[in-house]
Design a protein around this motif. Structure first.
Motif, PDB file in Angstrom:
ATOM      1  N   GLU A 190      -8.419   6.534  -8.069  1.00 13.45           N
ATOM      2  CA  GLU A 190      -7.139   7.219  -8.199  1.00 13.45           C
ATOM      3  C   GLU A 190      -6.123   6.489  -9.070  1.00 13.45           C
ATOM      4  O   GLU A 190      -5.070   7.037  -9.383  1.00 13.45           O
ATOM      5  CB  GLU A 190      -6.534   7.468  -6.820  1.00 13.45           C
ATOM      6  N   ALA A 227      -0.008   3.838  -2.961  1.00 17.11           N
ATOM      7  CA  ALA A 227      -0.404   5.215  -2.648  1.00 17.11           C
ATOM      8  C   ALA A 227       0.531   6.224  -3.301  1.00 17.11           C
ATOM      9  O   ALA A 227       0.091   7.281  -3.779  1.00 17.11           O
ATOM     10  CB  ALA A 227      -0.423   5.419  -1.133  1.00 17.11           C
ATOM     11  N   ALA A 257      -0.551   6.525  -6.848  1.00 14.91           N
ATOM     12  CA  ALA A 257      -1.884   7.133  -6.925  1.00 14.91           C
ATOM     13  C   ALA A 257      -1.819   8.653  -6.790  1.00 14.91           C
ATOM     14  O   ALA A 257      -2.608   9.378  -7.399  1.00 14.91           O
ATOM     15  CB  ALA A 257      -2.785   6.549  -5.845  1.00 14.91           C
ATOM     16  N   LYS A 258      -0.854   9.138  -6.002  1.00 16.03           N
ATOM     17  CA  LYS A 258      -0.724  10.589  -5.773  1.00 16.03           C
ATOM     18  C   LYS A 258       0.296  11.249  -6.718  1.00 16.03           C
ATOM     19  O   LYS A 258       0.486  12.464  -6.658  1.00 16.03           O
ATOM     20  CB  LYS A 258      -0.289  10.851  -4.327  1.00 16.03           C
ATOM     21  N   SER A 307      -4.915   5.168   2.301  1.00 12.62           N
ATOM     22  CA  SER A 307      -4.573   6.536   1.894  1.00 12.62           C
ATOM     23  C   SER A 307      -4.780   6.771   0.402  1.00 12.62           C
ATOM     24  O   SER A 307      -4.429   7.825  -0.122  1.00 12.62           O
ATOM     25  CB  SER A 307      -3.120   6.842   2.271  1.00 12.62           C
ATOM     26  N   TYR A 308      -5.338   5.795  -0.294  1.00 11.49           N
ATOM     27  CA  TYR A 308      -5.638   5.931  -1.723  1.00 11.49           C
ATOM     28  C   TYR A 308      -6.850   5.069  -2.039  1.00 11.49           C
ATOM     29  O   TYR A 308      -7.241   4.201  -1.244  1.00 11.49           O
ATOM     30  CB  TYR A 308      -4.447   5.475  -2.580  1.00 11.49           C
ATOM     31  N   ASN A 309      -7.453   5.324  -3.194  1.00 12.79           N
ATOM     32  CA  ASN A 309      -8.607   4.535  -3.628  1.00 12.79           C
ATOM     33  C   ASN A 309      -8.290   3.930  -4.983  1.00 12.79           C
ATOM     34  O   ASN A 309      -8.102   4.651  -5.967  1.00 12.79           O
ATOM     35  CB  ASN A 309      -9.852   5.426  -3.722  1.00 12.79           C
ATOM     36  N   ASN A 334       0.793  -1.227   0.000  1.00 15.36           N
ATOM     37  CA  ASN A 334       0.000   0.000   0.000  1.00 15.36           C
ATOM     38  C   ASN A 334       0.829   1.283   0.000  1.00 15.36           C
ATOM     39  O   ASN A 334       0.353   2.329  -0.434  1.00 15.36           O
ATOM     40  CB  ASN A 334      -0.972   0.000   1.181  1.00 15.36           C
ATOM     41  N   PRO A 368      -1.531   6.665 -12.480  1.00 16.99           N
ATOM     42  CA  PRO A 368      -2.453   7.657 -11.911  1.00 16.99           C
ATOM     43  C   PRO A 368      -3.638   7.880 -12.852  1.00 16.99           C
ATOM     44  O   PRO A 368      -3.485   7.858 -14.078  1.00 16.99           O
ATOM     45  CB  PRO A 368      -1.577   8.921 -11.804  1.00 16.99           C
TER      46      PRO A 368
END
Length: 338
Positions: free
Chosen positions: A128, A92, A95-96, A122-124, A88, A272
């Motif tokens: 994301e 994450a 994703a960001k 902290s992400y979906n 994760n 992303p």
């Protein structure tokens, strides 16, 4: 009067038409530049984030594919390991990241397990991250230390394990990893009481099993195959529907009492969510081509890894299906990490 009015407007019309022509020419001239910019990707190295440690089963496959994709795209694809929290942390991070095609995620099936295991992420993954391609699946292997227990079959080991009255342990590549849930399902199915010991990746778990610090594992076959061949670990069964060509003597878990059981650590590529479609398509084409390359196939076969391949839409549908499937499995096992 009409003739005079028309003459008076002529200079204005000429100037207006000249301005419009200039704007149109400028816009037309800009089109090739925009097209060239889109076609130019990549103009610098691409980072392929692997959310597990170097030398592990995910990393092994990712590096084989990254090398081939680098050659196709004409830019380096640099593997960046960001292990932790069952993948994760790396998930994450991507994703960001900027959605420009230069930060790419090499994810595993853990991305579909985490939504059911963790109440807060902290992400979906659904909103994301965008799917690129489903790359491969690595079978799981049930292995034990032959010096610690003289078991030649699953039935032998089940008998031994039950006699220990809870004094045995099993390792995994991390809390909530498929290697964790597969071992949990094995123990639960046969009524074995065992303690789970999570590690930061497969490699340290394998080493501790060889050293006798833990009692069994259901790890990816490419991670434990060298230990099996050296006689340091005993392969009791595999998680595939059919026996593996590289280990034909090992029965499947379905043959060994877990009727209908099938599992594996699948892998794929995501980016992303706002990454341009043309970049996603180029990545998809490159990875699919790599998965058909004879040299790549040879290297994956050595790892007992099955190449897959897909469109972005197919992979997206597969991830959603897996999230639903593992949600059901997690609820049935009662495992929770929060």
């Amino acid at each position: 009067m009409k003739h005079t009015e028309s003459k008076a407007r002529t200079p204005f019309r000429r100037r207006h038409m000249l301005q419009l022509s200039t704007i149109a020419l400028a816009a037309f001239a800009a089109l090739p530049a925009v097209h060239a910019q889109a076609q130019a990707w990549p103009t610098k190295p691409i980072t392929l984030v692997v959310p597990f440690p170097p030398g592990g089963p995910t990393d092994m496959v990712a590096r084989v594919l990254a090398q081939n994709v680098s050659e196709q795209l004409g830019q380096s694809m640099i593997v960046d390991n960001k292990p932790g929290a069952n993948g994760n942390i790396g998930n994450a991070f991507v994703a960001k990241a900027a959605a420009d095609g230069y930060t790419v995620l090499y994810n595993t099936s853990s991305i579909a397990l985490s939504p059911a295991l963790y109440k807060k992420l902290s992400y979906n993954v659904n909103t994301e991250l965008a799917p690129v391609v489903l790359t491969a699946v690595v079978p799981l292997a049930l292995v034990v230390n032959p010096d610690k227990v003289k078991a030649n079959t699953v039935a032998d080991y089940v008998q031994f394990a039950k006699a220990q009255n809870g004094r045995i342990s099993y390792g995994s590549a991390g809390n909530g990893n498929v290697t964790h849930l597969a071992a949990f399902q094995f123990a639960q199915h046969f009524g074995i009481e065992a303690t789970h010991v999570p590690y930061k990746g497969s490699a340290p778990a394998d080493v501790d099993l060889v050293a006798g610090q833990i009692d069994f594992l259901t790890d990816t076959i490419n991670s434990v195959s060298a230990f099996i061949k050296d006689g340091k670990l005993k392969l009791l069964a595999v998680s595939t529907p059919k026996r593996l060509p590289n280990f034909p003597q090992a029965p499947t878990l379905a043959e060994s009492g877990m009727t209908g059981y099938e599992s594996g650590a699948w892998q794929g590529v995501m980016v992303p969510v706002k990454t341009p479609k043309d970049v996603v398509d180029r990545l998809n084409t490159a990875f699919n081509k790599a998965l058909k390359d004879p040299e790549v196939l040879k290297k994956l076969a050595i790892q007992s890894t099955e190449p897959l391949g897909s469109t972005p839409a197919e992979y997206g549908a597969y991830v959603k299906k897996e999230i639903a499937r593992w949600d059901s499995v997690v609820k049935s096992t009662g495992v929770s990490l929060d």
